[in-house]
Design a protein around this motif. Sequence first.
Motif, PDB file in Angstrom:
ATOM      1  N   GLY A 399       3.195 -12.200  58.570  1.00  0.00           N
ATOM      2  CA  GLY A 399       2.084 -12.462  57.657  1.00  0.00           C
ATOM      3  C   GLY A 399       1.009 -13.310  58.323  1.00  0.00           C
ATOM      4  O   GLY A 399      -0.192 -13.028  58.199  1.00  0.00           O
ATOM      5  N   ASP A 400       1.441 -14.365  59.041  1.00  0.00           N
ATOM      6  CA  ASP A 400       0.471 -15.177  59.790  1.00  0.00           C
ATOM      7  C   ASP A 400      -0.207 -14.347  60.882  1.00  0.00           C
ATOM      8  O   ASP A 400      -1.412 -14.498  61.135  1.00  0.00           O
ATOM      9  CB  ASP A 400       1.173 -16.382  60.420  1.00  0.00           C
ATOM     10  CG  ASP A 400       1.618 -17.388  59.375  1.00  0.00           C
ATOM     11  OD1 ASP A 400       0.983 -17.458  58.306  1.00  0.00           O
ATOM     12  OD2 ASP A 400       2.615 -18.097  59.626  1.00  0.00           O
ATOM     13  N   PHE A 401       0.567 -13.493  61.530  1.00  0.00           N
ATOM     14  CA  PHE A 401       0.012 -12.631  62.573  1.00  0.00           C
ATOM     15  C   PHE A 401      -1.058 -11.697  62.003  1.00  0.00           C
ATOM     16  O   PHE A 401      -2.131 -11.520  62.604  1.00  0.00           O
ATOM     17  CB  PHE A 401       1.155 -11.815  63.205  1.00  0.00           C
ATOM     18  CG  PHE A 401       0.697 -10.672  64.071  1.00  0.00           C
ATOM     19  CD1 PHE A 401       0.255 -10.891  65.358  1.00  0.00           C
ATOM     20  CD2 PHE A 401       0.726  -9.372  63.591  1.00  0.00           C
ATOM     21  CE1 PHE A 401      -0.171  -9.831  66.158  1.00  0.00           C
ATOM     22  CE2 PHE A 401       0.319  -8.301  64.373  1.00  0.00           C
ATOM     23  CZ  PHE A 401      -0.137  -8.543  65.662  1.00  0.00           C
ATOM     24  N   SER A 402      -0.800 -11.115  60.848  1.00  0.00           N
ATOM     25  CA  SER A 402      -1.773 -10.208  60.247  1.00  0.00           C
ATOM     26  C   SER A 402      -3.042 -10.944  59.827  1.00  0.00           C
ATOM     27  O   SER A 402      -4.158 -10.420  59.981  1.00  0.00           O
ATOM     28  CB  SER A 402      -1.158  -9.500  59.039  1.00  0.00           C
ATOM     29  OG  SER A 402      -0.069  -8.691  59.432  1.00  0.00           O
ATOM     30  N   THR A 403      -2.889 -12.157  59.305  1.00  0.00           N
ATOM     31  CA  THR A 403      -4.061 -12.945  58.933  1.00  0.00           C
ATOM     32  C   THR A 403      -4.923 -13.261  60.153  1.00  0.00           C
ATOM     33  O   THR A 403      -6.151 -13.130  60.117  1.00  0.00           O
ATOM     34  CB  THR A 403      -3.631 -14.246  58.246  1.00  0.00           C
ATOM     35  OG1 THR A 403      -2.881 -13.933  57.065  1.00  0.00           O
ATOM     36  CG2 THR A 403      -4.835 -15.087  57.871  1.00  0.00           C
ATOM     37  N   ALA A 404      -4.270 -13.676  61.255  1.00  0.00           N
ATOM     38  CA  ALA A 404      -5.012 -13.964  62.481  1.00  0.00           C
ATOM     39  C   ALA A 404      -5.696 -12.708  63.023  1.00  0.00           C
ATOM     40  O   ALA A 404      -6.832 -12.765  63.510  1.00  0.00           O
ATOM     41  CB  ALA A 404      -4.065 -14.549  63.536  1.00  0.00           C
ATOM     42  N   THR A 405      -5.012 -11.563  62.920  1.00  0.00           N
ATOM     43  CA  THR A 405      -5.617 -10.303  63.355  1.00  0.00           C
ATOM     44  C   THR A 405      -6.839  -9.973  62.518  1.00  0.00           C
ATOM     45  O   THR A 405      -7.874  -9.512  63.034  1.00  0.00           O
ATOM     46  CB  THR A 405      -4.596  -9.160  63.259  1.00  0.00           C
ATOM     47  OG1 THR A 405      -3.448  -9.480  64.041  1.00  0.00           O
ATOM     48  CG2 THR A 405      -5.195  -7.853  63.751  1.00  0.00           C
ATOM     49  N   GLY A 406      -6.755 -10.212  61.214  1.00  0.00           N
ATOM     50  CA  GLY A 406      -7.893  -9.951  60.346  1.00  0.00           C
ATOM     51  C   GLY A 406      -9.089 -10.828  60.672  1.00  0.00           C
ATOM     52  O   GLY A 406     -10.230 -10.361  60.697  1.00  0.00           O
ATOM     53  N   ILE A 407      -8.851 -12.113  60.950  1.00  0.00           N
ATOM     54  CA  ILE A 407      -9.949 -13.023  61.298  1.00  0.00           C
ATOM     55  C   ILE A 407     -10.595 -12.605  62.616  1.00  0.00           C
ATOM     56  O   ILE A 407     -11.833 -12.555  62.742  1.00  0.00           O
ATOM     57  CB  ILE A 407      -9.439 -14.473  61.369  1.00  0.00           C
ATOM     58  CG1 ILE A 407      -8.972 -14.933  59.977  1.00  0.00           C
ATOM     59  CG2 ILE A 407     -10.515 -15.397  61.912  1.00  0.00           C
ATOM     60  CD1 ILE A 407      -8.292 -16.286  59.981  1.00  0.00           C
ATOM     61  N   ALA A 408      -9.766 -12.286  63.618  1.00  0.00           N
ATOM     62  CA  ALA A 408     -10.300 -11.863  64.918  1.00  0.00           C
ATOM     63  C   ALA A 408     -11.080 -10.557  64.797  1.00  0.00           C
ATOM     64  O   ALA A 408     -12.158 -10.394  65.394  1.00  0.00           O
ATOM     65  CB  ALA A 408      -9.163 -11.715  65.926  1.00  0.00           C
ATOM     66  N   THR A 409     -10.551  -9.631  64.016  1.00  0.00           N
ATOM     67  CA  THR A 409     -11.224  -8.346  63.858  1.00  0.00           C
ATOM     68  C   THR A 409     -12.522  -8.498  63.070  1.00  0.00           C
ATOM     69  O   THR A 409     -13.524  -7.837  63.377  1.00  0.00           O
ATOM     70  CB  THR A 409     -10.296  -7.346  63.155  1.00  0.00           C
ATOM     71  OG1 THR A 409      -9.040  -7.313  63.834  1.00  0.00           O
ATOM     72  CG2 THR A 409     -10.895  -5.955  63.150  1.00  0.00           C
ATOM     73  N   PHE A 410     -12.521  -9.362  62.069  1.00  0.00           N
ATOM     74  CA  PHE A 410     -13.742  -9.626  61.306  1.00  0.00           C
ATOM     75  C   PHE A 410     -14.845 -10.140  62.228  1.00  0.00           C
ATOM     76  O   PHE A 410     -16.004  -9.708  62.151  1.00  0.00           O
ATOM     77  CB  PHE A 410     -13.451 -10.641  60.197  1.00  0.00           C
ATOM     78  CG  PHE A 410     -14.594 -10.861  59.255  1.00  0.00           C
ATOM     79  CD1 PHE A 410     -14.737 -10.082  58.126  1.00  0.00           C
ATOM     80  CD2 PHE A 410     -15.539 -11.850  59.506  1.00  0.00           C
ATOM     81  CE1 PHE A 410     -15.790 -10.276  57.253  1.00  0.00           C
ATOM     82  CE2 PHE A 410     -16.602 -12.051  58.641  1.00  0.00           C
ATOM     83  CZ  PHE A 410     -16.733 -11.261  57.515  1.00  0.00           C
ATOM     84  N   THR A 411     -14.484 -11.060  63.122  1.00  0.00           N
ATOM     85  CA  THR A 411     -15.459 -11.576  64.082  1.00  0.00           C
ATOM     86  C   THR A 411     -15.961 -10.488  65.011  1.00  0.00           C
ATOM     87  O   THR A 411     -17.165 -10.384  65.291  1.00  0.00           O
ATOM     88  CB  THR A 411     -14.833 -12.714  64.900  1.00  0.00           C
ATOM     89  OG1 THR A 411     -14.323 -13.719  64.009  1.00  0.00           O
ATOM     90  CG2 THR A 411     -15.857 -13.345  65.824  1.00  0.00           C
ATOM     91  N   MET A 412     -15.042  -9.648  65.488  1.00  0.00           N
ATOM     92  CA  MET A 412     -15.444  -8.547  66.367  1.00  0.00           C
ATOM     93  C   MET A 412     -16.325  -7.539  65.637  1.00  0.00           C
ATOM     94  O   MET A 412     -17.229  -6.947  66.235  1.00  0.00           O
ATOM     95  CB  MET A 412     -14.210  -7.850  66.922  1.00  0.00           C
ATOM     96  CG  MET A 412     -13.492  -8.618  68.023  1.00  0.00           C
ATOM     97  SD  MET A 412     -14.485  -8.745  69.515  1.00  0.00           S
ATOM     98  CE  MET A 412     -14.615  -7.027  69.986  1.00  0.00           C
ATOM     99  N   LYS A 480      -5.639  -5.261  68.958  1.00  0.00           N
ATOM    100  CA  LYS A 480      -5.859  -4.595  67.675  1.00  0.00           C
ATOM    101  C   LYS A 480      -7.251  -4.885  67.121  1.00  0.00           C
ATOM    102  O   LYS A 480      -7.875  -4.012  66.495  1.00  0.00           O
ATOM    103  CB  LYS A 480      -4.781  -5.019  66.670  1.00  0.00           C
ATOM    104  CG  LYS A 480      -3.399  -4.475  67.020  1.00  0.00           C
ATOM    105  CD  LYS A 480      -2.372  -4.858  65.977  1.00  0.00           C
ATOM    106  CE  LYS A 480      -0.981  -4.356  66.366  1.00  0.00           C
ATOM    107  NZ  LYS A 480      -0.916  -2.895  66.471  1.00  0.00           N
ATOM    108  N   SER A 481      -7.754  -6.084  67.328  1.00  0.00           N
ATOM    109  CA  SER A 481      -9.105  -6.384  66.848  1.00  0.00           C
ATOM    110  C   SER A 481     -10.134  -5.531  67.579  1.00  0.00           C
ATOM    111  O   SER A 481     -11.094  -5.034  66.968  1.00  0.00           O
ATOM    112  CB  SER A 481      -9.421  -7.868  67.022  1.00  0.00           C
ATOM    113  OG  SER A 481      -9.417  -8.236  68.397  1.00  0.00           O
ATOM    114  N   ALA A 482      -9.941  -5.330  68.892  1.00  0.00           N
ATOM    115  CA  ALA A 482     -10.847  -4.452  69.639  1.00  0.00           C
ATOM    116  C   ALA A 482     -10.709  -3.005  69.184  1.00  0.00           C
ATOM    117  O   ALA A 482     -11.697  -2.266  69.104  1.00  0.00           O
ATOM    118  CB  ALA A 482     -10.571  -4.574  71.138  1.00  0.00           C
ATOM    119  N   LYS A 483      -9.482  -2.592  68.869  1.00  0.00           N
ATOM    120  CA  LYS A 483      -9.269  -1.212  68.412  1.00  0.00           C
ATOM    121  C   LYS A 483      -9.953  -0.970  67.065  1.00  0.00           C
ATOM    122  O   LYS A 483     -10.676   0.012  66.884  1.00  0.00           O
ATOM    123  CB  LYS A 483      -7.778  -0.933  68.276  1.00  0.00           C
ATOM    124  CG  LYS A 483      -7.451   0.461  67.720  1.00  0.00           C
ATOM    125  CD  LYS A 483      -5.970   0.660  67.545  1.00  0.00           C
ATOM    126  CE  LYS A 483      -5.656   2.075  67.063  1.00  0.00           C
ATOM    127  NZ  LYS A 483      -6.133   2.331  65.693  1.00  0.00           N
TER     128      LYS A 483
END
Length: 513
Positions: A399-412, A480-483
């Motif tokens: 769950g923490d991993f998915s949240t961090a992925t969402g924040i990174a992807t939002f920035t990208m 994943k954020s880059a993808k």
Amino acid sequence: MDAVLQTKGLLSLPLNPKTRVFQPSLGLKQRSFSTKPKTPTGLSLSSNGLQKFQGFISKTHGFGTKERNLFICRAEAAAAAADGQPAFGETEKPKFFGIEAVTLKKIVPLGLMFFCILFNYTILRDTKDVLVVTAKGSSAEIIPFLKTWVNLPMAVGFMLLYTKLSNVLSKKALFYTVMLPFIAFFGAFGFVLYPLSNYIHPEALADSLLNTLGPRFLGPLAILRIWSFCLFYVMAELWGSVVVSVLFWGFANQITTVDEAKRFYPLFGLGANVALIFSGRTVKYFSNLRKNLGPGVDGWALSLKGMMSIVVLMGFTICFLYWWVNNYVPLPTRSKKKKEKPKMGTMESLKFLVSSRYIRDLATLVVAYGISINLVEVTWKSKLKAQFPSPNEYSSFMGDFSTATGIATFTMMLLSQVIFEKYGWGVAAKITPTVLLLTGVGFFSLILFGGPLSPAITSLGMTPLLAAVYVGALQNIFSKSAKYSLFDPCKEMAYIPLDEDTKVWTHTHNSVL
């Protein structure tokens, strides 16, 4: 492809025209109803030369004075339209933040659909790993066997079925026919299959076969041992490839133009990756329910029921949004073929796709990414199970991993539109494999050559195992954020120039890959 995406406005009139060839800048009414041509001011042509030029026009094209003035009026109206002003006799379409209301009625529901789809996908992706990796008699090493012997055959079966159904059903019926079984299965798993897992899993048979065949067959026998969990794993994988790639992107490409795609596709991920953040928090919340329960209560079963209920609710929301767009939004008309192509079977469509270099290159991109990310993920998840053996602990970390992925992807996603506008499709498509290469080398270097680094890692308050988990998590987050922000929009933009049948075949075959 760069030329297709970057070229626009080649046939439009120049913006803010300064010089008028025939008449000085007057009002449209004066130009429409004037009876005598006036001598233009500020021009180097003599009166005689202008008369000869007008006589040439009159003799060659048959334009009289009224016709010529009407032609000038239409040109001025076209120039005004090029400046973003309403043309003569037309009413300006209502806009909101510079976007036409008709376009917003199409783009906003698509963004909400993408939000719901990725919200579900995040929950399903985290849950499938917890079920398969932490189950008794299983481990992360089961994943390659699962992908090869279960996921691949079912994906091929889906491809065959989808190809047949696409030749028989309408697009709307096909969407619901594919979508509703997913919703039914995930609801049934949370409330029926998982509570009965101790009764329907042949653990005694798997143990007997393992003693007979030896540990070399641990992976295949683990699939037999926890078959319902493996079925959930495959359905969750198919949700990512079928619902995201085939259903959503196929629908989006059907109702949007190339210009709209270039403008809005990168922005779809903004709302969608807010879903990653919220779904990560949702997984974290349900995973921590076990802390507040008494002894003897299956906390993971309770968490699973809550998450699957949300998945079902989101699934019906997706169906409603699809129905609303089809019934209340004016969709663009595509050019009709003069001759209707005959329906092709599975092998014929496969041969057709293989014969196209353009489509082969797209398939190579998809396959290369899938192989690369799976090589890293299997190794990382084995380390993750060693660090978090409990299902609730494993799920809480995811769950923490998915949240961090969402924040990174939002920035990208915020940066992706600048990248597309400034550097074009080619540079944007190269960023994801570059990130995957650099972060993958760093992760495997820590795994293979981490011995000399152990004292430094210990001084930071971490064990080498925990350090590998964190570095692997960072690798997955950046990849994943880059993808999501660049690779997926680039891939879908590349589909748009294809005709409708080729889009269906290409999406379907790439979902299998």
